[in-house]
Design a protein around this motif. Structure first.
Motif, short mmCIF file in Angstrom:
data_model
loop_
_atom_site.label_atom_id
_atom_site.label_comp_id
_atom_site.label_asym_id
_atom_site.label_seq_id
_atom_site.Cartn_x
_atom_site.Cartn_y
_atom_site.Cartn_z
N ALA A 175 148.68 -3.88 74.65
CA ALA A 175 147.22 -3.87 74.73
C ALA A 175 146.76 -5.10 75.50
N MET A 176 145.84 -4.89 76.45
CA MET A 176 145.31 -6.04 77.21
C MET A 176 144.56 -6.96 76.27
N SER A 177 144.73 -8.26 76.47
CA SER A 177 144.07 -9.25 75.62
C SER A 177 143.97 -10.56 76.39
N VAL A 211 127.41 -5.32 76.27
CA VAL A 211 128.85 -5.47 76.05
C VAL A 211 129.08 -6.92 75.61
N PRO A 212 129.26 -7.15 74.31
CA PRO A 212 129.53 -8.53 73.86
C PRO A 212 130.98 -8.92 74.12
N THR A 213 131.19 -10.10 74.71
CA THR A 213 132.56 -10.58 74.96
C THR A 213 132.61 -12.09 74.72
N MET A 214 133.87 -12.57 74.70
CA MET A 214 134.09 -14.02 74.66
C MET A 214 134.61 -14.51 76.02
N GLY A 215 134.46 -13.69 77.06
CA GLY A 215 134.88 -14.12 78.39
C GLY A 215 136.38 -13.99 78.60
N LEU A 238 137.66 -12.48 81.09
CA LEU A 238 137.58 -11.02 81.19
C LEU A 238 138.81 -10.43 81.86
N HIS A 239 139.25 -9.29 81.33
CA HIS A 239 140.36 -8.53 81.91
C HIS A 239 139.92 -7.08 82.07
N ALA A 240 140.83 -6.24 82.52
CA ALA A 240 140.46 -4.85 82.83
C ALA A 240 139.93 -4.10 81.61
N GLY A 241 140.36 -4.50 80.40
CA GLY A 241 139.84 -3.86 79.20
C GLY A 241 138.34 -4.10 79.05
N HIS A 242 137.94 -5.37 79.25
CA HIS A 242 136.50 -5.67 79.19
C HIS A 242 135.73 -4.90 80.27
N LEU A 243 136.32 -4.86 81.46
CA LEU A 243 135.61 -4.24 82.59
C LEU A 243 135.43 -2.74 82.37
N ALA A 244 136.38 -2.13 81.66
CA ALA A 244 136.23 -0.70 81.32
C ALA A 244 135.05 -0.50 80.38
N LEU A 245 134.85 -1.44 79.46
CA LEU A 245 133.69 -1.36 78.56
C LEU A 245 132.39 -1.47 79.36
N VAL A 246 132.40 -2.36 80.36
CA VAL A 246 131.20 -2.55 81.20
C VAL A 246 130.91 -1.26 81.98
N HIS A 268 135.16 2.29 72.41
CA HIS A 268 135.91 2.49 73.66
C HIS A 268 137.41 2.38 73.41
N PRO A 269 138.21 3.30 73.96
CA PRO A 269 139.66 3.24 73.74
C PRO A 269 140.27 1.94 74.29
N THR A 270 141.43 1.60 73.77
CA THR A 270 142.14 0.38 74.18
C THR A 270 142.78 0.57 75.55
N LEU A 271 142.56 -0.42 76.43
CA LEU A 271 143.27 -0.40 77.71
C LEU A 271 144.57 -1.17 77.56
N ARG A 272 145.62 -0.60 78.17
CA ARG A 272 146.97 -1.14 78.00
C ARG A 272 147.60 -1.47 79.34
N VAL A 276 128.68 -1.57 73.27
CA VAL A 276 130.02 -1.03 73.47
C VAL A 276 131.06 -2.00 72.90
N PHE A 277 131.96 -1.46 72.08
CA PHE A 277 133.01 -2.28 71.46
C PHE A 277 134.37 -1.59 71.66
N GLY A 278 135.41 -2.39 71.81
CA GLY A 278 136.75 -1.86 72.06
C GLY A 278 137.49 -1.58 70.76
N LEU A 279 138.20 -0.47 70.75
CA LEU A 279 138.98 -0.11 69.55
C LEU A 279 140.21 -0.97 69.36
N LYS A 280 140.55 -1.79 70.33
CA LYS A 280 141.66 -2.73 70.09
C LYS A 280 141.34 -3.58 68.86
N ASP A 281 140.07 -3.90 68.70
CA ASP A 281 139.61 -4.66 67.52
C ASP A 281 138.99 -3.67 66.55
N TYR A 282 139.82 -2.81 65.99
CA TYR A 282 139.33 -1.67 65.20
C TYR A 282 138.51 -2.15 64.00
#
Ligand code: AMP
Length: 291
Positions: A183-185, A27-31, A33-41, A173-177, A145-151
């Motif tokens: 959208a969480m960001s 799961v690549p991230t820039m840190g 972290l919020h619940a959206g990232h954690l859902a990807l994990v 992965h779908p966007t968490l809101r 795993v990548f989030g669809l928020k960044d389609y």
């Protein structure tokens, strides 16, 4: 949970896992972290026996006037957030480790970056493709795993993997809101209380367009213009609001099938993005999984 700071250490760990017959999800991230990232994990842990989360604020994907230096960084908070999850390694490379002296290689895609965010963030997707290619080479994941928020990012990565025959499966992965639809960001924390109250209008505008498409509207140019006007009236400064092909991201004029509705807009000093896929004749339930 191993915290791995260098590329050779990460490469060794990955090699040992593969030799032992394990599979690796990244799961690549820039840190920050919020619940959206954690859902990807959590999704990653359902795919493979080992989970690696990378945290790297990648300088090559920020433009000279963008927020690289003030991007939120909170490694202690991130490690705490990950400690309750199934994470085997947190890969935290340094910029010097990733881009050594004399570094000169680029990864460029010809078409996908010429749309949407790429119109203003001209070097962004080259920076993203480069860092993700490097992460794939070091971590050797079976799944990423990548989030669809960044389609657009997801499409760039999928295309890069296909074009370069990289041996990794990309999981969308779908966007968490937030409960109000925002959208969480990591950047939401920059919003003033007044702007935070306005921010859900971004997704509401996309949903209104999806509703119109579901109801039979076909004039994409008109829908986009109406959407931009609604955002401006709410106090946003829209950068783009576009209806486009979910595959190529080419602009759609007349809606004949599923369309990506994507938006970027500034609210105060904060740039927000969001998207969904609108389906002609589709119910809202048909729209939400890809949003
Ligand atoms: P970032 O740290 O912003 O680079 O994001 C790391 C990963 O998390 C990317 O694949 C993002 O698309 C994903 N992500 C960010 N926000 C969300 C969200 N609200 N829902 C789902 N995934 C997200």
């Amino acid at each position: 949970m191993n915290v791995v700071g260098t590329l050779p250490q990460m490469r060794d760990l990955s090699r040992r896992w593969h030799l032992a017959g394990e599979t690796i999800a990244l799961v690549p991230t820039m840190g920050a972290l919020h619940a959206g990232h954690l859902a990807l994990v959590a999704a990653a842990s359902r795919e493979c026996t080992r989970v690696v989360v990378s945290i790297f604020v990648n300088p090559t994907q920020f433009g000279p006037t963008e927020d690289f230096s003030r991007y939120p960084r909170d490694l202690d908070g991130d490690l705490r957030a990950l400690s309750g999850l199934k994470v085997d390694a947190v890969f935290v490379p340094s910029a010097e480790g990733m881009y050594g002296p004399g570094f000169q290689t680029s990864v460029e895609l010809a078409h996908l970056p010429r749309h949407l965010c790429g119109l203003t963030r001209t070097n962004h997707f080259g920076g993203v493709a480069l860092v993700v290619a490097k992460l794939f080479n070091v971590v050797r994941p079976d799944v990423a795993v990548f989030g669809l928020k960044d389609y657009q990012q997801v499409r760039v990565i999928e295309q890069m993997v296909a074009d370069l025959d990289q041996d990794v499966r990309i999981l969308r992965h779908p966007t968490l809101r937030e409960p109000d639809g925002l959208a969480m960001s990591s950047r939401n924390r920059y919003l003033s209380p007044a702007d935070r109250a306005t921010a859900p209008t971004l997704y509401a505008t996309l949903q209104a367009i999806a509703g119109a498409v579901a109801g039979g509207a076909t004039d994409a140019i008109r829908l986009a213009a109406d959407g931009r006007a609604r955002l401006e009236a709410a106090g946003f400064v829209p950068e783009y609001l576009a209806l486009c092909s979910p595959e190529t991201l080419d602009e759609v004029v007349t809606i004949e099938g599923p369309v990506l509705v994507a938006v970027a807009a500034r609210l105060g000093a904060t740039r927000l993005i969001d998207n969904l896929v609108a389906v002609p004749g589709g119910s809202p339930a048909a729209v939400s999984p890809a949003s």
